[in-house]
Design a protein around this motif. Structure first.
Motif, PDB file in Angstrom:
ATOM      1  N   ARG A 114       0.804  -1.468   0.128  1.00 43.36           N
ATOM      2  CA  ARG A 114      -0.002  -0.032   0.015  1.00 43.36           C
ATOM      3  C   ARG A 114       0.796   1.226   0.024  1.00 43.36           C
ATOM      4  N   ASN A 115       1.841   1.137   0.742  1.00 46.31           N
ATOM      5  CA  ASN A 115       2.866   2.416   0.770  1.00 46.31           C
ATOM      6  C   ASN A 115       3.354   2.691  -0.507  1.00 46.31           C
ATOM      7  N   SER A 167       0.842   3.881  -3.074  1.00 44.76           N
ATOM      8  CA  SER A 167       0.597   5.380  -2.772  1.00 44.76           C
ATOM      9  C   SER A 167       1.772   6.367  -3.259  1.00 44.76           C
TER      10      SER A 167
END
Length: 219
Positions: free
Chosen positions: A186-187, A190
């Motif tokens: 997810r990081n 993003s």
């Protein structure tokens, strides 16, 4: 096509060279139908005579061979252009190729090589002298993979994640493929969105696929 049935137009601004080349080709049974000393003359005579091959020098007073080649191959696609020049630099080689030349030889080439090239070009083949062929091969071998050149702002790991996003993988699938935690994925996602200035996954997929990513089939 035998050499006796090949009709050739010679284009070169040096009369002595034209005469020598004409004699060489005629000795091999080639029909030399005309001689031009500049690009515009070559274009006009090619349209009138419709030879099988135009042997073209590149740099001539009164109009260069690149423009003449481009015009001839556009207006008479059946005519093959064989460049015969002293220029071996990359700019000349690739400009001639882009203009539609089917062959490229240096003037230092031997009689047999020139004859073989004329016959090949007349038959619709592409042919290059040994040095030119090596140059072309090196150029394409050294070309960077466009997928690697795209998105230089991304890290190698982010590029891997984007590749999988472009394949339609979910975060969970990406995590499993790259042996990462879903939080780490997810990081990365993003960061990718931020660096590519996209709002969501769909926009990222469009950009990635336009750059050639995501072509592998998801497992």
């Amino acid at each position: 096509m035998g050499t006796e049935s090949i009709r050739v137009l010679i284009t070169d601004d040096h009369p002595v060279f034209r005469q020598g080349l004409k004699g060489l080709l005629q000795a091999l049974g080639v029909d030399v139908v005309g001689e031009a000393e500049c690009g515009p003359d070559a274009v006009r005579m090619a349209a009138e005579l419709q030879p099988d091959v135009v042997v073209m020098d590149l740099h001539m007073p009164g109009g260069n061979g690149i423009e003449a080649t481009r015009t001839i191959t556009r207006t008479s696609p059946r005519i093959g252009v064989l460049v015969l020049t002293m220029f071996r630099d990359d700019d000349s080689v690739f400009a001639a190729m882009r203009a539609g030349a089917r062959g490229y030889l240096l003037k230092e080439s031997g009689a047999e090589e020139i004859a073989r090239a004329v016959k090949a070009v007349a038959a619709g083949e592409a042919i290059y002298g040994p040095e030119i062929a090596r140059r072309v091969l090196t150029y394409f071998t050294d070309m960077p993979d466009p997928r690697q050149a795209a998105f230089p702002e991304l890290t190698e790991r982010e590029r891997e994640v984007l590749e999988l996003i472009a394949q339609g993988r979910s975060n969970a699938e990406i995590a499993g493929t790259l042996f990462l935690s879903q939080k780490t994925v997810r990081n990365h996602v993003s960061n990718i969105f931020m660096k590519l200035h996209v709002a969501d996954r769909a926009q990222a997929i469009v950009l990635a696929r336009e750059a050639g990513l995501g072509e592998s089939t998801p497992r």
